[in-house]
Design a protein around this motif. Sequence first.
Motif, PDB file in Angstrom:
ATOM      1  N   GLU A  41      22.208 -22.474  23.225  1.00  0.00           N
ATOM      2  CA  GLU A  41      23.477 -21.982  23.739  1.00  0.00           C
ATOM      3  C   GLU A  41      24.395 -23.156  24.106  1.00  0.00           C
ATOM      4  O   GLU A  41      25.602 -23.083  24.003  1.00  0.00           O
ATOM      5  CB  GLU A  41      23.194 -21.099  24.956  1.00  0.00           C
ATOM      6  CG  GLU A  41      24.389 -20.574  25.685  1.00  0.00           C
ATOM      7  CD  GLU A  41      25.286 -19.718  24.809  1.00  0.00           C
ATOM      8  OE1 GLU A  41      26.486 -19.686  25.089  1.00  0.00           O
ATOM      9  OE2 GLU A  41      24.787 -19.095  23.831  1.00  0.00           O
ATOM     10  N   TYR A  46      19.480 -27.484  16.536  1.00  0.00           N
ATOM     11  CA  TYR A  46      18.292 -26.650  16.419  1.00  0.00           C
ATOM     12  C   TYR A  46      17.010 -27.459  16.238  1.00  0.00           C
ATOM     13  O   TYR A  46      16.000 -27.196  16.875  1.00  0.00           O
ATOM     14  CB  TYR A  46      18.479 -25.694  15.240  1.00  0.00           C
ATOM     15  CG  TYR A  46      17.405 -24.640  15.161  1.00  0.00           C
ATOM     16  CD1 TYR A  46      17.491 -23.488  15.947  1.00  0.00           C
ATOM     17  CD2 TYR A  46      16.323 -24.777  14.313  1.00  0.00           C
ATOM     18  CE1 TYR A  46      16.521 -22.512  15.893  1.00  0.00           C
ATOM     19  CE2 TYR A  46      15.339 -23.806  14.255  1.00  0.00           C
ATOM     20  CZ  TYR A  46      15.446 -22.673  15.047  1.00  0.00           C
ATOM     21  OH  TYR A  46      14.471 -21.715  14.992  1.00  0.00           O
ATOM     22  N   GLN A 227      26.503 -27.832  15.964  1.00  0.00           N
ATOM     23  CA  GLN A 227      25.279 -28.239  15.273  1.00  0.00           C
ATOM     24  C   GLN A 227      25.493 -29.444  14.351  1.00  0.00           C
ATOM     25  O   GLN A 227      24.585 -30.213  14.098  1.00  0.00           O
ATOM     26  CB  GLN A 227      24.738 -27.056  14.456  1.00  0.00           C
ATOM     27  CG  GLN A 227      24.300 -25.878  15.307  1.00  0.00           C
ATOM     28  CD  GLN A 227      23.007 -26.153  16.039  1.00  0.00           C
ATOM     29  OE1 GLN A 227      22.073 -26.696  15.481  1.00  0.00           O
ATOM     30  NE2 GLN A 227      22.952 -25.770  17.301  1.00  0.00           N
TER      31      GLN A 227
ATOM     32  N   GLU B  31      17.252 -19.072  11.750  1.00  0.00           N
ATOM     33  CA  GLU B  31      17.428 -20.515  11.876  1.00  0.00           C
ATOM     34  C   GLU B  31      18.658 -20.996  11.098  1.00  0.00           C
ATOM     35  O   GLU B  31      19.445 -21.811  11.578  1.00  0.00           O
ATOM     36  CB  GLU B  31      16.166 -21.185  11.345  1.00  0.00           C
ATOM     37  CG  GLU B  31      16.041 -22.639  11.647  1.00  0.00           C
ATOM     38  CD  GLU B  31      14.653 -23.150  11.263  1.00  0.00           C
ATOM     39  OE1 GLU B  31      14.587 -24.186  10.588  1.00  0.00           O
ATOM     40  OE2 GLU B  31      13.650 -22.494  11.603  1.00  0.00           O
ATOM     41  N   ILE B  34      21.744 -20.117  13.045  1.00  0.00           N
ATOM     42  CA  ILE B  34      21.950 -20.948  14.236  1.00  0.00           C
ATOM     43  C   ILE B  34      22.408 -22.347  13.854  1.00  0.00           C
ATOM     44  O   ILE B  34      23.302 -22.912  14.475  1.00  0.00           O
ATOM     45  CB  ILE B  34      20.676 -20.996  15.085  1.00  0.00           C
ATOM     46  CG1 ILE B  34      20.424 -19.618  15.695  1.00  0.00           C
ATOM     47  CG2 ILE B  34      20.799 -22.025  16.198  1.00  0.00           C
ATOM     48  CD1 ILE B  34      19.084 -19.463  16.307  1.00  0.00           C
ATOM     49  N   MET B  35      21.819 -22.875  12.790  1.00  0.00           N
ATOM     50  CA  MET B  35      22.194 -24.210  12.327  1.00  0.00           C
ATOM     51  C   MET B  35      23.632 -24.250  11.826  1.00  0.00           C
ATOM     52  O   MET B  35      24.196 -25.315  11.610  1.00  0.00           O
ATOM     53  CB  MET B  35      21.269 -24.673  11.200  1.00  0.00           C
ATOM     54  CG  MET B  35      19.854 -24.934  11.641  1.00  0.00           C
ATOM     55  SD  MET B  35      19.707 -26.488  12.512  1.00  0.00           S
ATOM     56  CE  MET B  35      19.744 -27.603  11.123  1.00  0.00           C
ATOM     57  N   ASP B  37      26.093 -22.859  13.467  1.00  0.00           N
ATOM     58  CA  ASP B  37      26.935 -22.621  14.644  1.00  0.00           C
ATOM     59  C   ASP B  37      27.289 -21.161  14.891  1.00  0.00           C
ATOM     60  O   ASP B  37      28.235 -20.871  15.609  1.00  0.00           O
ATOM     61  CB  ASP B  37      28.244 -23.444  14.586  1.00  0.00           C
ATOM     62  CG  ASP B  37      28.020 -24.905  14.935  1.00  0.00           C
ATOM     63  OD1 ASP B  37      27.224 -25.175  15.856  1.00  0.00           O
ATOM     64  OD2 ASP B  37      28.625 -25.781  14.289  1.00  0.00           O
ATOM     65  N   MET B  40      23.560 -18.111  19.322  1.00  0.00           N
ATOM     66  CA  MET B  40      22.394 -17.263  19.572  1.00  0.00           C
ATOM     67  C   MET B  40      22.768 -15.791  19.654  1.00  0.00           C
ATOM     68  O   MET B  40      22.171 -14.949  19.004  1.00  0.00           O
ATOM     69  CB  MET B  40      21.757 -17.724  20.893  1.00  0.00           C
ATOM     70  CG  MET B  40      20.283 -17.534  20.960  1.00  0.00           C
ATOM     71  SD  MET B  40      19.446 -18.360  19.609  1.00  0.00           S
ATOM     72  CE  MET B  40      18.208 -17.139  19.289  1.00  0.00           C
ATOM     73  N   ASP B  41      23.756 -15.483  20.474  1.00  0.00           N
ATOM     74  CA  ASP B  41      24.142 -14.090  20.699  1.00  0.00           C
ATOM     75  C   ASP B  41      24.478 -13.383  19.392  1.00  0.00           C
ATOM     76  O   ASP B  41      23.929 -12.337  19.075  1.00  0.00           O
ATOM     77  CB  ASP B  41      25.389 -14.029  21.600  1.00  0.00           C
ATOM     78  CG  ASP B  41      25.012 -14.134  23.056  1.00  0.00           C
ATOM     79  OD1 ASP B  41      23.785 -14.124  23.337  1.00  0.00           O
ATOM     80  OD2 ASP B  41      25.924 -14.231  23.894  1.00  0.00           O
TER      81      ASP B  41
END
Lengths: 307, 294
Positions: A41, A46, A227, B31, B34-35, B37, B40-41
């Motif tokens: 968050e 990651y 990221q 993954e 998330i990588m 950007d 999470m939500d």
Amino acid sequence: MIFEGLAEKLQNTFKKLKGKGKLSEKDVKAAMREVKLALLEADVNYKVVKNFINKITQRSIGHEVLESLTPGQQVIKIVNEELTNLMGTTQSKINFASKPPTIIMLVGLQGAGKTTTGGKLGGLLKKMGKRPLLVACDVYRPAAIKQLHVVGEKLDIPVFSMGDKVNPVNIAKAGIEHAKKYGNDVVIIDTAGRLHIDEKLMDELKNIKSEVNPHEILLVVDAMTGQDAVNVAETFNSQLGIDGVILTKLDGDTRGGAALSVRAVTDKPIKYIGVGEKLSDLEPFYPDRMASRILGMGDILSLIEKA
Amino acid sequence: LKTRQGITEKIDTLLKSYKKIDEEFLEELEEILIMSDVGMDTTLKIMDKLREKINDRKISETSEVKEVLKEVMIEFLTTSKDSSLNISPSPAIILVIGVNGVGKTTSIGKIAYNLKSQGKKVLLAAGDTFRAAAIDQLKVWGERIGVNVVHQSEGSDPGAVVFDAIQAAKARKIDVLICDTAGRLHNKKNLMNELSKIFKIIDREYPEAKREVLLVLDATTGQNAIQQAKTFKEAANITGIVLTKLDGTAKGGVILGITSELDVPVKLIGIGEGKEDLQPFEPEEFIEALLSEN
Ligand SMILES: Nc1nc2c(ncn2[C@@H]2O[C@H](COP(=O)(O)OP(=O)(O)OP(=O)(O)O)[C@@H](O)[C@H]2O)c(=O)[nH]1
Ligand SMILES: Nc1nc2c(ncn2[C@@H]2O[C@H](COP(=O)(O)OP(=O)(O)OP(=O)(O)O)[C@@H](O)[C@H]2O)c(=O)[nH]1
Ligand SMILES: [Mg+2]
Ligand SMILES: [Mg+2]
């Protein structure tokens, strides 16, 4: 504050841990999931997060920890140690050349804050009694040279420029000659923003580097970077060999994850942080204080140390 | 996109290494998001939707997942609003806002060039009176693309600049007036209040003009962009987003959460520093690039 959100979440997680008398492997894993989410968050990369969590989990589910009298606190101690590791422990300063002038080159993506930071850094060094010179090597961005002149004027620091028709490598060289002639003991080279995947422009930086041998190549990174911070930092570092990082715009409600990611992939220290638009808004970075601030545990730590 | 054509390599590699959909496979998909950007939500929301659709349609082969994932992601990028610039009939005013260094001034140069090429009469207002040489930067752009710039000196009141520019736009029968503003962090109350002053002036002096308020977001930005979008929306009622710097390796995945939550469309994307490096936003293409390697 930097890492505010992260701090809040981690501290909540740890409250729960401390409340438990005995811990099971399952408890640790659940807590680590929360830590992981909090770090993601906060925009920590990651892969960096995964590594970090694995290390802590491994150390935490050992017998010494789980069967100790205060397993919760032991886990927190481990997190603190690993977080400190990740951030670096001591404050890193600028390395001044034994034979002046010290040459500092600022590099980074577009809009990261190089030009502003160059001014700020000059101001800081001037206060230390140095005689800095700013050198305008951004010949691409509209009015970049003018921007540096305005910044220099505000700080009463000289600016060397040759217009935008001259090769930046030559400007850098001439700038250093100028510094030698006029007794400037620090030269700060402002370069154009560029993408790390832009080979032509990365070559330009390499050429400047090999011509002027800077004592410090500092990568300027926007603290709001997500990221991609690792790709940027990794590439700039492998292509140029950076000596440190300046993190800017930390006055935003920034999560600051980029700080952890960049340090983790380059192993280079964060030397300064930018905390505002004003030319006085630059501070040294103290990594050791940062970890315990995030965990909100100045006092907890000293308690654990005593136990 | 210019630098990252088509193929969704990353996901294709993944699809090849798993035949059946299982938890591990779904985690790897997570993954990738998330990588990029996505955050999470939003990633969890996307994954929930994906699982739902996979169940409903009784899909078990990984090869079918990609299309479903794209479908879900496009839903997140779809808003109830039109994604073209709301500037006709003339006159129109475009206000460009955002945090420091995201690409506001450059995007204005590109938008102005684009509108001028369509035959519109464009005028620029140098409303960033704060940053060193911001006015000169806009003037260079004006010269480069042959568009006039209304400006005062550094340190003057941005509201006054906008006021002047509106009078000039009326007098010269300008189609589109584009106003630059200083970069401001969304968490600085006084700077955000300065924006409402500018809006009051526009309300009073140019009520007849179509109004477009563009928030510029840097694709390199992580989860902080969500807060930026929320706060700017509260302060300024943004009508569209310009997502810049997509020519790098950053994916700009944070935009999925923003468009879906705030119901504000991405209208334009920036893919370079030149006057032509601006494109309309194409959700499909954007998602392809997001799911691709680098
Ligand atoms: N709030 C805040 N703004 C900053 C900080 N550092 C720089 N800025 C702002 O960020 C914007 C970009 O800064 P520049 O110094 O022009 O960035 P740059 O890296 O030189 O940009 P290019 O030369 O275009 O690549 C400006 O509006 C600066 O005022 C900081 O620490 N906090
Ligand atoms: N690679 C790339 N660079 C861009 C893009 N858009 C803008 N830039 C660069 O990003 C830097 C900052 O752009 P500006 O237009 O000055 O940003 P700004 O938001 O007006 O900045 P402030 O006024 O200081 O807040 C400049 O070096 C631009 O050339 C883009 O789409 N791709
Ligand atoms: Mg610059
Ligand atoms: Mg600007």
